[in-house]
Design a protein around this motif. Structure first.
Motif, PDB file in Angstrom:
ATOM      1  N   PHE A  18      26.553  32.464  68.535  1.00 53.01           N
ATOM      2  CA  PHE A  18      27.714  31.736  69.326  1.00 53.01           C
ATOM      3  C   PHE A  18      28.251  30.792  68.701  1.00 53.01           C
ATOM      4  O   PHE A  18      29.401  30.187  68.763  1.00 53.01           O
ATOM      5  N   ALA A  19      27.513  30.342  67.419  1.00 54.16           N
ATOM      6  CA  ALA A  19      28.254  29.108  66.554  1.00 54.16           C
ATOM      7  C   ALA A  19      29.487  29.577  66.065  1.00 54.16           C
ATOM      8  O   ALA A  19      30.485  28.643  65.814  1.00 54.16           O
ATOM      9  N   ASN A  20      29.896  30.878  65.837  1.00 52.16           N
ATOM     10  CA  ASN A  20      31.487  31.260  65.444  1.00 52.16           C
ATOM     11  C   ASN A  20      32.273  31.032  66.666  1.00 52.16           C
ATOM     12  O   ASN A  20      33.443  31.508  66.297  1.00 52.16           O
ATOM     13  N   LEU A  21      32.067  30.960  67.733  1.00 49.97           N
ATOM     14  CA  LEU A  21      32.981  31.094  68.868  1.00 49.97           C
ATOM     15  C   LEU A  21      33.731  29.762  69.164  1.00 49.97           C
ATOM     16  O   LEU A  21      33.417  28.880  70.051  1.00 49.97           O
ATOM     17  N   VAL A  22      34.491  29.410  68.124  1.00 50.15           N
ATOM     18  CA  VAL A  22      35.090  28.151  68.087  1.00 50.15           C
ATOM     19  C   VAL A  22      36.173  27.882  69.189  1.00 50.15           C
ATOM     20  O   VAL A  22      36.474  26.883  69.256  1.00 50.15           O
ATOM     21  N   ASN A  23      36.564  28.880  69.732  1.00 51.13           N
ATOM     22  CA  ASN A  23      37.637  28.597  70.780  1.00 51.13           C
ATOM     23  C   ASN A  23      36.831  28.788  72.235  1.00 51.13           C
ATOM     24  O   ASN A  23      37.616  28.408  73.240  1.00 51.13           O
ATOM     25  N   LEU A  24      35.633  28.745  72.323  1.00 51.75           N
ATOM     26  CA  LEU A  24      34.891  29.050  73.622  1.00 51.75           C
ATOM     27  C   LEU A  24      35.092  27.568  74.417  1.00 51.75           C
ATOM     28  O   LEU A  24      34.735  26.580  73.738  1.00 51.75           O
ATOM     29  N   SER A  25      35.409  27.548  75.575  1.00 53.17           N
ATOM     30  CA  SER A  25      35.711  26.547  76.305  1.00 53.17           C
ATOM     31  C   SER A  25      34.703  26.312  77.446  1.00 53.17           C
ATOM     32  O   SER A  25      34.190  25.135  78.173  1.00 53.17           O
ATOM     33  N   GLU A  26      34.159  27.305  78.138  1.00 59.77           N
ATOM     34  CA  GLU A  26      33.261  27.722  79.139  1.00 59.77           C
ATOM     35  C   GLU A  26      32.231  28.655  78.804  1.00 59.77           C
ATOM     36  O   GLU A  26      32.493  29.736  78.458  1.00 59.77           O
TER      37      GLU A  26
ATOM     38  N   LEU B 157      33.912  23.377  73.352  1.00 52.60           N
ATOM     39  CA  LEU B 157      33.224  23.460  74.704  1.00 52.60           C
ATOM     40  C   LEU B 157      33.293  22.488  75.689  1.00 52.60           C
ATOM     41  O   LEU B 157      33.270  21.282  75.350  1.00 52.60           O
ATOM     42  N   VAL B 158      33.973  22.650  76.707  1.00 55.81           N
ATOM     43  CA  VAL B 158      34.112  21.514  77.979  1.00 55.81           C
ATOM     44  C   VAL B 158      33.050  21.849  78.912  1.00 55.81           C
ATOM     45  O   VAL B 158      32.588  20.774  79.757  1.00 55.81           O
ATOM     46  N   GLU B 159      32.777  23.067  79.329  1.00 62.07           N
ATOM     47  CA  GLU B 159      31.781  23.195  80.389  1.00 62.07           C
ATOM     48  C   GLU B 159      30.623  24.313  80.067  1.00 62.07           C
ATOM     49  O   GLU B 159      30.703  25.281  79.297  1.00 62.07           O
TER      50      GLU B 159
END
Length: 69
Positions: free
Chosen positions: A25-33, A53-55
């Protein structure tokens, strides 16, 4: 292990019996939720790499604290 697109913004993996926070998951730089509720996760090493990550939902797991990343 599975590959996810780096452009992914929301991910819901509820009730999948994960025991660890997925390292890829470390490469998911655009993941916010991210919803990992109702798994069997006890530690979240690597969650600090998700800078957008926001949520983060972890209810129903065994996590007592997040790492100081």
């Amino acid at each position: 292990m599975f590959l996810l697109p780096k452009s992914l913004k929301k991910l819901k993996l509820v009730g999948n019996n994960f025991t660890d926070f997925p390292a890829n998951f470390a490469n998911l730089v655009n993941l916010s939720e991210l919803n990992l509720s109702s798994n069997k996760i006890s530690t979240c090493e690597g969650v600090g790499a998700l800078v957008g990550l926001v949520e983060l939902l972890l209810d129903g797991n065994f996590v007592l604290a997040l790492p100081p990343e």
